[in-house]
Design a protein around this motif. Structure first.
Motif, PDB file in Angstrom:
ATOM      1  N   PRO A  71       0.810  -1.151  -0.056  1.00 25.33           N
ATOM      2  CA  PRO A  71       0.028   0.006   0.334  1.00 25.33           C
ATOM      3  C   PRO A  71       0.886   1.188   0.008  1.00 25.33           C
ATOM      4  O   PRO A  71       1.853   1.195   0.738  1.00 25.33           O
ATOM      5  CB  PRO A  71      -0.871  -0.206   1.575  1.00 25.33           C
ATOM      6  N   GLU A  96     -11.302  -9.007  -6.345  1.00 27.39           N
ATOM      7  CA  GLU A  96      -9.968  -9.069  -6.577  1.00 27.39           C
ATOM      8  C   GLU A  96      -9.896 -10.423  -7.444  1.00 27.39           C
ATOM      9  O   GLU A  96     -10.407 -11.392  -7.300  1.00 27.39           O
ATOM     10  CB  GLU A  96      -8.948  -9.259  -5.397  1.00 27.39           C
ATOM     11  N   PRO A 111      -4.135  -1.238 -11.857  1.00 28.21           N
ATOM     12  CA  PRO A 111      -2.776  -1.249 -12.389  1.00 28.21           C
ATOM     13  C   PRO A 111      -2.411  -0.172 -13.312  1.00 28.21           C
ATOM     14  O   PRO A 111      -3.459  -0.182 -14.437  1.00 28.21           O
ATOM     15  CB  PRO A 111      -2.556  -2.690 -12.924  1.00 28.21           C
TER      16      PRO A 111
END
Ligand SMILES: C[S@@+](CC[C@H](N)C(=O)[O-])C[C@H]1O[C@@H](n2cnc3c(N)ncnc32)[C@H](O)[C@@H]1O
Length: 259
Positions: free
Chosen positions: A77, A127, A172
């Motif tokens: 993170p 996810e 991303p």
């Protein structure tokens, strides 16, 4: 020279880790490390010299008010992502019991920080990577937030049932051709699917209106130099109240809007 940026800070954090003490306690201490501590420290320093991320060596890292487990299963993170959470908190200020979807939850950082800071919220994290999802589940247990955060394996917006008051994503966003130029800590240790742009930004922007409530918001983290194009994409898709917020380094980092 290994070229470790800001090596002194990392060295202090590694010594503190070996001593089991906070870094702030180091300067108040006198005396030497015992031989076992010294041997442990040498091993950690060698790992850092080889440019393994400090966060992986320590095994945990701070994000907003939480301490999260971190390792090679998900992106470490980042401080700039704390600004993403800040924007979500601001946009949800007047919404009671908000429902939030975090796409590409990784370590669970955004989802868990929102659950922590908005105790009335229900958060769903989606996810695609099973190892990352496993880490997110461990972090949900570690932070005591597992009851309030639903973590699902899924692609893009997944099968999460809307409507949501806010969809957030740190997708991303590194162009493939820039991967080689990244620091080794990032290039060689963060998962590739967490780094390299794969079209998730656009997919979330296109899909979010279908799962958002009429007054819902989309909040996206973007790469350095990408904010203008992502803001234009949102406008072209019919979003309004599009706004860009810089991170603490002044880089335009968060793009938000509502369909
Ligand atoms: C940049 S990381 C962000 C992780 C975390 N949200 C954070 O901010 O630290 C992007 C995450 O999106 C996930 N991801 C990539 N493509 C995806 C897709 N199509 N659907 C869902 N998640 C995806 C990656 O596996 C990775 O965990």
């Amino acid at each position: 020279m290994a070229g470790v940026p800001d090596a002194r800070t990392d060295a202090e954090l590694l010594v503190a880790h070996v001593l089991g003490a906070p870094r702030s306690a180091l300067h108040a201490r006198s005396g030497y490390l015992d031989p076992a501590q010294l041997a442990a420290l040498r091993t950690l320093v060698e790992r850092r010299r080889a440019r393994e991320p400090l966060q992986h060596i320590l095994g945990h890292w701070g994000f907003r008010r939480l301490t999260l487990g971190v390792d090679g299963r998900a992106l470490v993170p980042r401080p700039e992502t704390e600004v993403v959470v800040e924007r979500c908190i601001a946009l949800l200020a007047r919404v009671d019991a908000p429902r939030v979807l975090d796409v590409g939850t990784g370590s669970g950082a955004i989802a868990l920080a929102l659950a922590d800071e908005r105790p009335d919220a229900h958060i769903v994290g989606v996810e695609v990577s099973p190892p990352a999802l496993a880490l997110a589940r461990e972090n949900a247990e570690r932070t005591g937030l597992a009851e309030r955060v639903e973590l699902l394996e899924g692609d893009v917006l997944g099968t999460a049932d809307g409507p949501f008051d806010l969809v957030v994503s740190n997708p991303p966003y590194i162009p493939e051709e820039r991967l080689a130029s990244l620091e080794p800590e990032v290039r060689d240790h963060d998962p590739r699917e967490a780094l390299v742009a794969s079209g998730l930004t656009e997919a979330v922007a296109r899909g979010a209106p279908d799962v958002l409530s009429p007054d819902g918001w989309l909040v996206l983290e973007v790469g350095d130099g990408q904010a203008h194009d992502v803001a234009e994409l949102l406008r072209a898709l019919g979003y309004h109240d599009v706004r860009v917020t810089p991170d603490l380094a002044g880089i335009p980092r968060v793009v938000e809007g509502r369909p």
